[in-house]
Motif scaffolding. Structure first.
Motif, short mmCIF file in Angstrom:
data_model
loop_
_atom_site.label_atom_id
_atom_site.label_comp_id
_atom_site.label_asym_id
_atom_site.label_seq_id
_atom_site.Cartn_x
_atom_site.Cartn_y
_atom_site.Cartn_z
N GLY A 292 0.80 -1.21 0.00
CA GLY A 292 0.00 0.00 0.00
C GLY A 292 0.83 1.26 0.00
O GLY A 292 2.07 1.23 0.04
N PRO A 293 0.16 2.41 -0.01
CA PRO A 293 0.88 3.69 -0.14
C PRO A 293 1.27 4.31 1.21
O PRO A 293 0.61 4.08 2.22
CB PRO A 293 -0.17 4.57 -0.84
N ILE A 294 2.34 5.07 1.19
CA ILE A 294 2.71 5.95 2.28
C ILE A 294 3.09 7.29 1.66
O ILE A 294 3.93 7.34 0.75
CB ILE A 294 3.91 5.43 3.10
N ILE B 233 7.50 12.92 12.45
CA ILE B 233 6.20 13.17 13.07
C ILE B 233 5.12 12.41 12.30
O ILE B 233 5.26 12.13 11.11
CB ILE B 233 5.86 14.67 13.13
N TRP B 234 4.02 12.11 13.00
CA TRP B 234 2.90 11.43 12.37
C TRP B 234 1.63 11.81 13.12
O TRP B 234 1.70 12.27 14.27
CB TRP B 234 3.11 9.91 12.33
N PRO B 235 0.46 11.66 12.53
CA PRO B 235 -0.78 12.12 13.18
C PRO B 235 -1.06 11.38 14.48
O PRO B 235 -0.78 10.18 14.60
CB PRO B 235 -1.87 11.83 12.14
N ALA B 236 -1.63 12.10 15.43
CA ALA B 236 -2.03 11.47 16.69
C ALA B 236 -3.21 10.53 16.48
O ALA B 236 -3.32 9.49 17.12
CB ALA B 236 -2.39 12.54 17.72
N THR B 237 -4.11 10.91 15.59
CA THR B 237 -5.24 10.07 15.19
C THR B 237 -5.47 10.24 13.70
O THR B 237 -5.24 11.33 13.16
CB THR B 237 -6.53 10.47 15.95
N VAL C 117 -0.88 13.48 4.42
CA VAL C 117 0.51 13.06 4.67
C VAL C 117 0.49 12.08 5.82
O VAL C 117 -0.13 12.33 6.86
CB VAL C 117 1.40 14.28 5.00
N ASP C 118 1.15 10.93 5.66
CA ASP C 118 1.16 9.89 6.69
C ASP C 118 2.25 10.11 7.72
O ASP C 118 2.08 9.79 8.90
CB ASP C 118 1.34 8.52 6.05
N VAL C 119 3.39 10.61 7.28
CA VAL C 119 4.54 10.79 8.15
C VAL C 119 5.38 11.91 7.54
O VAL C 119 5.38 12.11 6.33
CB VAL C 119 5.35 9.48 8.26
#
Length: 307
Positions: A100-102, A280-284, A150-152
């Motif tokens: 899958g994608p990132i 960094i990455w989303p909290a939720t 954006v995932d990360v």
């Protein structure tokens, strides 16, 4: 409600709502989804009827805004849609295989340091993961993590938009860059006080510009800015030509500018506080397993260390 009962709304309706919220207009959502505006409007109305509450305020001249309930529903819808996509993607690979994608966000001046080793090494380990890159300054990254675009991301820790999860990768102090034939080139280090009568080539992209100016301000100094550029290599190119000095954080192995003119890195004395580089990455919602694998891999790499 029994867990096997179907909800009265559909994932399609939720995706239309999220798209309309992102675009700000029904017409914009329709164009992005490749459907008619009436199809979007009808899906939103059906969703509101199913939930029994108003989610949007639609005005022909002012576009679309969310009600407070709509804002909450959009946030939950993003998580549901991400889970649905992840379920679909996970079934496409063999057990234990990441597929899958990132989408990776990266501050432009960090890209030459972060991306080569990250993309090459992770692709070897997980060849069926599709890696997409978004280069953007901190201000332009704001909102993209929360919106799931954006995932990360890899950014300086001096200014991180929103309240994401984060982990430190490495940190480096800023340094001064001068031309190879500059009288200071052999000094090894330089005080900021000795630079204020010289011309500064300022990397004018947040947070780099703010960080540079704050270092001078902390010592009661004001640098003389000759040129403002938004490219790391543009700073080195102008410095190589002898048009001024630069202040940068990343430390490339190449001791020459883009044109081949020699440039020299000088440490700042006394030592300035280092600048951290974070992932960094989303909290939720919770990151996917492939995103977690990318974060683990990034943290395992041998990043640059202060000299």
């Amino acid at each position: 409600m029994d867990l096997l009962d179907s909800p009265s709304f559909t994932l399609r309706q939720l995706s239309f709502l999220v798209c309309a919220a992102d675009e700000g207009t029904v017409a914009g959502a329709a164009a992005r989804l490749h459907v008619s505006p009436s199809a979007v409007s009808e899906a939103l109305s059906e969703l509101e009827r199913s939930l029994g509450m108003q989610l949007t305020v639609r005005r022909r001249a002012r576009g679309l805004t969310l009600t407070s309930t709509g804002t909450d529903v959009v946030a939950r819808a993003r998580a549901l849609l991400a889970s649905a996509r992840e379920l679909e993607t996970s079934l496409q690979g063999a057990p234990g295989e990441l597929v899958g994608p990132i989408t990776i966000g990266c501050y432009p001046t960090l890209a030459p340091t972060i991306l080569p080793a990250l993309l090459q090494g992770f692709a070897r380990l997980h060849p069926r993961v599709e890696l997409a890159i978004v280069e953007a300054t901190h201000d332009r990254l704001e909102g993209r993590l929360e919106a799931g675009l954006v995932d990360v991301a890899f950014v300086y820790d001096t200014l991180i938009p929103g309240e994401p999860q984060r982990a430190k990768l490495f940190e480096l102090p800023a340094h001064v860059v001068v031309a190879g034939d500059d009288p200071l080139a052999a000094a090894g280090s330089v005080r900021l006080e000795d630079l204020i009568d010289r011309d500064l080539i300022l990397l004018d992209a947040p947070p780099s510009s703010e960080h540079t100016m704050s270092m001078f301000a902390a010592r009661g100094l004001t640098p003389r800015v000759r040129h403002r550029v938004q490219s790391y290599e543009a700073v080195r190119a102008l410095v190589g030509r002898g048009l001024g000095y630069g202040i940068l954080v990343q430390r490339p192995a190449n001791p020459a500018s883009y044109e081949g003119y020699p440039v020299v890195m000088l440490e700042i004395a006394p030592v300035v506080p280092p600048v951290g580089v974070d992932v960094i990455w989303p909290a939720t919602p919770e990151p996917t397993e492939r995103t977690r694998a990318l974060i683990r891999f990034a943290r395992s790499l041998p990043w640059p260390q202060p000299r």
